[in-house]
Design a protein around this motif. Structure first.
Motif, PDB file in Angstrom:
ATOM      1  N   GLU A  33       9.115  -4.809  11.456  1.00 30.81           N
ATOM      2  CA  GLU A  33       8.552  -3.686  10.711  1.00 30.81           C
ATOM      3  C   GLU A  33       8.906  -2.414  11.466  1.00 30.81           C
ATOM      4  O   GLU A  33       8.395  -2.167  12.560  1.00 30.81           O
ATOM      5  N   ARG A  40       4.261   0.137  10.670  1.00 36.58           N
ATOM      6  CA  ARG A  40       3.293  -0.347   9.686  1.00 36.58           C
ATOM      7  C   ARG A  40       2.121   0.630   9.652  1.00 36.58           C
ATOM      8  O   ARG A  40       1.686   1.107  10.681  1.00 36.58           O
ATOM      9  N   VAL A  65      11.318  -5.457   7.425  1.00 34.49           N
ATOM     10  CA  VAL A  65      11.115  -4.352   6.488  1.00 34.49           C
ATOM     11  C   VAL A  65      11.342  -3.044   7.245  1.00 34.49           C
ATOM     12  O   VAL A  65      10.707  -2.800   8.269  1.00 34.49           O
ATOM     13  N   ASN A  72       6.301  -0.664   6.502  1.00 35.45           N
ATOM     14  CA  ASN A  72       5.364  -1.301   5.582  1.00 35.45           C
ATOM     15  C   ASN A  72       4.133  -0.434   5.378  1.00 35.45           C
ATOM     16  O   ASN A  72       3.500  -0.029   6.349  1.00 35.45           O
ATOM     17  N   ILE A  74       0.459  -0.884   3.949  1.00 42.61           N
ATOM     18  CA  ILE A  74      -0.290  -2.125   3.737  1.00 42.61           C
ATOM     19  C   ILE A  74      -1.591  -1.953   2.972  1.00 42.61           C
ATOM     20  O   ILE A  74      -2.305  -2.938   2.753  1.00 42.61           O
ATOM     21  N   GLY A 108       8.405  -1.232   2.276  1.00 44.65           N
ATOM     22  CA  GLY A 108       7.663  -2.095   1.365  1.00 44.65           C
ATOM     23  C   GLY A 108       6.257  -1.588   1.110  1.00 44.65           C
ATOM     24  O   GLY A 108       5.592  -1.066   2.008  1.00 44.65           O
TER      25      GLY A 108
END
Length: 211
Positions: A33, A40, A65, A72, A74, A108
């Motif tokens: 990530e 993240r 990712v 990411n 989340i 993502g």
């Protein structure tokens, strides 16, 4: 660096990030990530990355990712006013049988909740070197696989990949009920991708140019 989660400002921003800028380059040899601002995070707002991102993905790293601003995101959130102007270069050193996701702004979105990105853009060239058919590359978002929205955003940078799924705005998007990805008043330049707004695949939709 060789870490699991890497970002120019913070690796993991659990409480959210706003008004941050990274201008330093990021070189990562083992992460899954990775983002110019955060690897993240829960939320990222009004933040941008200018530094070049270079990632080498060796054997043993599953489903990495990578995003120009955040790898990411989340949490279920409406985020925006983020941008990336740094180049993103990803070198995959072996054949993969899992997704590799790269996005100009966000890699993502959460896979089980609603999220939206608005008023954001990418101007950093993305280059992915691999022979992996599971590579997913998007000019703004790599993967938006739930009820996600992209609006008032654009990509003007070239996307270079010799395999996988490439989209001028989104690499992979949900294709039907109950999960539909919505794109509203966004654009990309013709040199960004030869594909339509979404990558063309068995999973995604295609839309005509000019969305």
């Amino acid at each position: 660096i060789a870490v699991n989660i890497a970002g120019g400002i913070v690796g993991y921003g659990a409480a959210g990030i706003s008004n941050c800028r990274n201008s330093g380059s990021i070189t990562c040899s083992d992460g899954y990530e990775i983002g110019g601002v955060a690897g993240r995070c829960a939320v990222v707002m009004n933040s941008y990355n200018e530094g070049a991102i270079s990632v080498s993905i060796p054997e043993g790293v599953s489903s990495p990712v990578i995003g120009g601003v955040a790898g990411n995101v989340i949490s279920a959130a409406a985020i925006g006013r983020d941008h990336n102007t740094g180049s993103i270069t990803v070198n995959i050193t072996r054949a993969y049988n899992s997704n590799i996701i790269v996005g100009g702004v966000i890699g993502g979105f959460p896979t089980s909740s609603v999220a939206a990105l608005s008023h954001s853009y990418n101007k950093g060239t993305i280059t992915v070197s691999s022979n992996n058919p599971y590579a997913i590359i998007g000019g703004v978002i790599g993967s938006a696989s739930w009820n996600h929205t992209l609006e008032y955003s654009f990509n003007t940078a070239p996307l270079n990949a010799n395999s996988g799924i490439v989209g001028g705005l989104i690499g992979f998007a949900s294709k039907g009920n109950p999960y539909v990805t919505t794109v509203f008043r966004c654009y990309w330049l013709d040199n960004a991708s030869d594909n339509a707004v979404y990558g063309i695949s068995n999973w995604g939709n295609t839309l005509p140019a000019g969305t």
